[in-house]
Design an enzyme around this catalytic site. Structure first.
Site, short mmCIF file in Angstrom:
data_model
loop_
_atom_site.label_atom_id
_atom_site.label_comp_id
_atom_site.label_asym_id
_atom_site.label_seq_id
_atom_site.Cartn_x
_atom_site.Cartn_y
_atom_site.Cartn_z
N PRO A 157 0.82 -1.21 0.00
CA PRO A 157 0.00 0.00 0.00
C PRO A 157 0.86 1.26 0.00
O PRO A 157 0.48 2.26 -0.62
CB PRO A 157 -0.82 -0.13 1.29
CG PRO A 157 -0.91 -1.60 1.52
CD PRO A 157 0.42 -2.15 1.07
N TYR A 158 2.01 1.22 0.68
CA TYR A 158 2.91 2.38 0.65
C TYR A 158 3.30 2.72 -0.78
O TYR A 158 3.20 3.87 -1.23
CB TYR A 158 4.16 2.11 1.49
CG TYR A 158 5.28 3.09 1.20
CD1 TYR A 158 5.21 4.40 1.64
CD2 TYR A 158 6.39 2.71 0.44
CE1 TYR A 158 6.21 5.31 1.36
CE2 TYR A 158 7.40 3.60 0.16
CZ TYR A 158 7.31 4.90 0.62
OH TYR A 158 8.30 5.80 0.31
N GLY A 159 3.79 1.71 -1.53
CA GLY A 159 4.18 1.95 -2.90
C GLY A 159 3.03 2.45 -3.75
O GLY A 159 3.21 3.30 -4.63
#
Length: 341
Positions: A157-159
């Site tokens: 999710p960060y990416g």
């Protein structure tokens, strides 16, 4: 390498109290540039923010503002960036593991919503250029050096939030009525003094200094392109100074080579003369096998070539760490693991 002309004062740095943001702020002030620094952390209450900006806060060319780009009033943001020639957008919530859990709302707000708010404000203020700090995490699994035209398949999710921020920037830059050009820089695993305590090199060095084992996830063959923070800053300044009509550009910024975790641990052992204590753990969700940057575009557009080799950079980071008066009291919250981005 081209540097930011002093005539571009004032400039705005979001995320100025962070690891990379504080180094960029210091570099701009060293050029004599007037810096409007924005961060949601308080330099009076947050010990990491206070440490990172300790020298900058004494400089009369710095104006620090505590503000949350995603939630504060838009007219306040308009006022902060009014008259700015360059906006460096480094504010974001970093890290892969925490983005999977209940903190995702913070990632979405800080990495996506905040970027949209800032872009809108830049258009209203007719800021000529925004430089976005993106991440190699947008690529996902790769089989060789990543080029900017490669497909993007973030594995966390960060990416995904970093890629969303890029797409927002490109969409705004493509508007026929905008005067704001965008350069998105995909940073490959940044290290050096002030690095977050949950990142790989910080954790490995801390393990050597303390004797407390550091978790090694997987077989240690996963590799990363580590990039020293001074090289990151040099590329970021160059992105602000690209001449002519830019529109929108995406550029990799890496350290020039990729090394495995086992190789990194070996280098740390050679530098310190000590064995790195380890505990072996299973691989984690979101970690890719390797990152490696194709720097062709960085050479062409930014005149960029990394200058600091890994061994020298780690030695500098180690020297900084041992000089900290109380590392535990000023370290950023750690999730107790190595972070590979």
């Amino acid at each position: 390498m081209t540097t930011t002309p002093l005539t571009l004062s004032p400039v705005v740095v979001t995320g100025a109290a962070g690891f990379i943001g504080s180094h960029l702020t210091d570099a701009l002030l060293a050029h004599g540039t007037e810096v409007i620094a924005i961060d949601r952390r308080s330099v009076h209450k947050d010990p990491v923010a206070a440490r990172n900006l300790a020298d900058a806060l004494t400089n009369p060319n710095l104006a620090f503002h505590q503000a949350d780009l995603a939630t504060d009033e838009l007219d306040e943001l308009d006022e902060l960036i009014s008259g700015a020639r360059i906006v460096f957008h480094l504010a974001a919530v970093p890290g892969v593991r925490d983005s999977w859990d209940e903190r995702f709302r913070d990632y979405a707000a800080s990495n996506v919503v905040a970027t949209q708010c800032l872009l809108t404000a830049c258009e209203r203020a007719q800021v000529p250029r925004l430089v976005l700090a993106s991440s190699s995490s947008v690529y996902g699994q790769t089989s060789g050096p990543s080029t900017e035209s490669d497909p993007t398949y973030p594995m966390s999710p960060y990416g995904a939030t970093k890629l969303a921020a890029e797409h927002l920037c490109m969409a705004h830059a493509a508007r026929p009525d905008t005067s704001t050009s965008v350069v998105a820089l995909r940073y490959f695993t940044v290290y050096g003094p002030r690095q977050r305590s949950d990142m790989a090199i910080s954790r490995v060095l801390a393990a050597v200094l303390s004797g407390v084992p550091v978790p090694l996830y997987g077989d240690g063959q996963q590799s990363r392109e580590f990039t020293y923070v001074d090289d990151i800053v040099a590329a970021t300044l160059a992105a602000a100074a690209i001449p002519g009509e830019v529109g929108a550009e995406t550029v990799n910024v890496g350290g020039g080579s990729s090394v495995s975790m086992l190789e990194l641990i070996s280098v740390v052992g050679q530098i310190t003369g000590r064995k790195v204590p380890l505990t072996m753990e299973a691989p984690r969700a979101g970690d890719v096998e390797a990152t490696r940057a194709d720097l062709t575009r960085a050479h062409a557009l930014l005149g960029y070539s990394p200058r600091v080799e890994l061994r020298d950079g780690i030695a500098r980071q180690l020297d900084w760490m041992v000089k900290q008066p109380s590392p535990q009291s000023i370290s950023e919250p750690s999730v107790g693991e190595v972070v590979l981005r």
